[in-house]
Design an enzyme around this catalytic site. Structure first.
Site, PDB file in Angstrom:
ATOM      1  N   CYS A  77      -9.470 -18.358  -9.775  1.00 60.16           N
ATOM      2  CA  CYS A  77     -10.427 -17.373  -9.284  1.00 60.16           C
ATOM      3  C   CYS A  77     -10.454 -17.362  -7.749  1.00 60.16           C
ATOM      4  O   CYS A  77      -9.478 -16.978  -7.129  1.00 60.16           O
ATOM      5  CB  CYS A  77     -11.805 -17.607  -9.901  1.00 60.16           C
ATOM      6  SG  CYS A  77     -12.914 -16.181  -9.703  1.00 60.16           S
ATOM      7  N   HIS A 183     -10.390 -17.074 -15.427  1.00 53.66           N
ATOM      8  CA  HIS A 183     -10.891 -18.435 -15.646  1.00 53.66           C
ATOM      9  C   HIS A 183     -10.288 -19.008 -16.925  1.00 53.66           C
ATOM     10  O   HIS A 183     -10.799 -18.755 -18.024  1.00 53.66           O
ATOM     11  CB  HIS A 183     -12.416 -18.426 -15.762  1.00 53.66           C
ATOM     12  CG  HIS A 183     -13.107 -18.126 -14.488  1.00 53.66           C
ATOM     13  ND1 HIS A 183     -13.406 -19.093 -13.556  1.00 53.66           N
ATOM     14  CD2 HIS A 183     -13.535 -16.946 -13.975  1.00 53.66           C
ATOM     15  CE1 HIS A 183     -14.006 -18.532 -12.525  1.00 53.66           C
ATOM     16  NE2 HIS A 183     -14.087 -17.227 -12.750  1.00 53.66           N
ATOM     17  N   GLU A 185     -10.568 -21.913 -18.010  1.00 49.49           N
ATOM     18  CA  GLU A 185     -11.550 -22.817 -18.618  1.00 49.49           C
ATOM     19  C   GLU A 185     -12.588 -22.070 -19.453  1.00 49.49           C
ATOM     20  O   GLU A 185     -13.351 -22.685 -20.198  1.00 49.49           O
ATOM     21  CB  GLU A 185     -12.230 -23.668 -17.533  1.00 49.49           C
ATOM     22  CG  GLU A 185     -13.271 -22.974 -16.694  1.00 49.49           C
ATOM     23  CD  GLU A 185     -12.709 -22.086 -15.590  1.00 49.49           C
ATOM     24  OE1 GLU A 185     -13.506 -21.556 -14.809  1.00 49.49           O
ATOM     25  OE2 GLU A 185     -11.469 -21.907 -15.510  1.00 49.49           O
TER      26      GLU A 185
END
Length: 201
Positions: A77, A183, A185
């Site tokens: 990001c 992202h 994650e």
């Protein structure tokens, strides 16, 4: 394996710590230059303002440390954006791994919302990148989670694109530096596979 996560004044860092924990990796959250240099892998995540983030990195001379890392590095990001040459967010010079300028999204239709938030399809670019180690095993047209108001244009470093308002870089690579605008994650099984691919480099 030692995985260091760069600690600076950016949000969302702990979600990366937790994602790595789910993969069985106890990472080190650090702003210590020596620890970063000795790590097997380095992750540079974050949400936040590019101008403020670069001021913090420069204050602790982490910008030069990041630039000189030789092991695999993954920007996420704002981490991807800060690896570029310059950001229009605050008109700030950044680390300069990727020789390109980070631009701001400008809506062109009523339904265009900024910041971009949610799941989008990415397109892996070209045959030479179909076997790219960061993106291997994702299948055709994987979906990942984005949250951002600024974007990196498509360049010679682009290895995957997304399209919202206009096409832009979803993933980039230059030498040992990898980067994702989205992202991983927060991107479910696809994101887990990308993080595992990075750990396996």
């Amino acid at each position: 394996m030692t995985v260091a996560i760069i600690k600076y004044n950016a949000g969302n860092i702990y979600s990366v710590v937790n994602a790595l924990r789910r993969l069985g990796i106890q990472s080190i959250l650090t702003d210590d230059a020596e620890t970063l240099r000795k790590a097997d892998k380095v992750i540079f995540p974050g949400q936040g303002n590019a101008l403020e983030a670069m001021a913090h990195l420069r204050k602790y001379r982490l910008d030069e440390e990041i630039k000189n890392l030789t092991q695999p590095v993954l920007g996420i990001c704002v981490g991807q954006q800060l690896l570029c040459k310059h950001s229009k967010e605050g008109e700030v010079d950044c680390i300069g791994i990727f020789d390109t300028v980070v631009e701001k999204f400008h809506p062109v239709a009523h339904e265009d919302k900024v910041p971009v938030m949610g799941w989008q399809k990415i397109e892996i670019q070209g045959e030479q990148y179909q076997g790219n180690n960061l993106l291997k095993g994702l299948g055709e047209h994987p979906y990942v989670y984005f949250l951002h108001s600024y974007y990196v244009p498509i360049t010679s470093y682009t290895i995957a694109t997304a399209n919202y308002i206009l096409p832009y870089s979803a993933c980039m690579q230059k030498d040992n530096f990898y980067a994702c605008q989205f992202h991983p994650e927060k991107s479910g099984k696809t994101g887990e596979r990308i993080l595992q691919n990075f750990l396996d480099l």
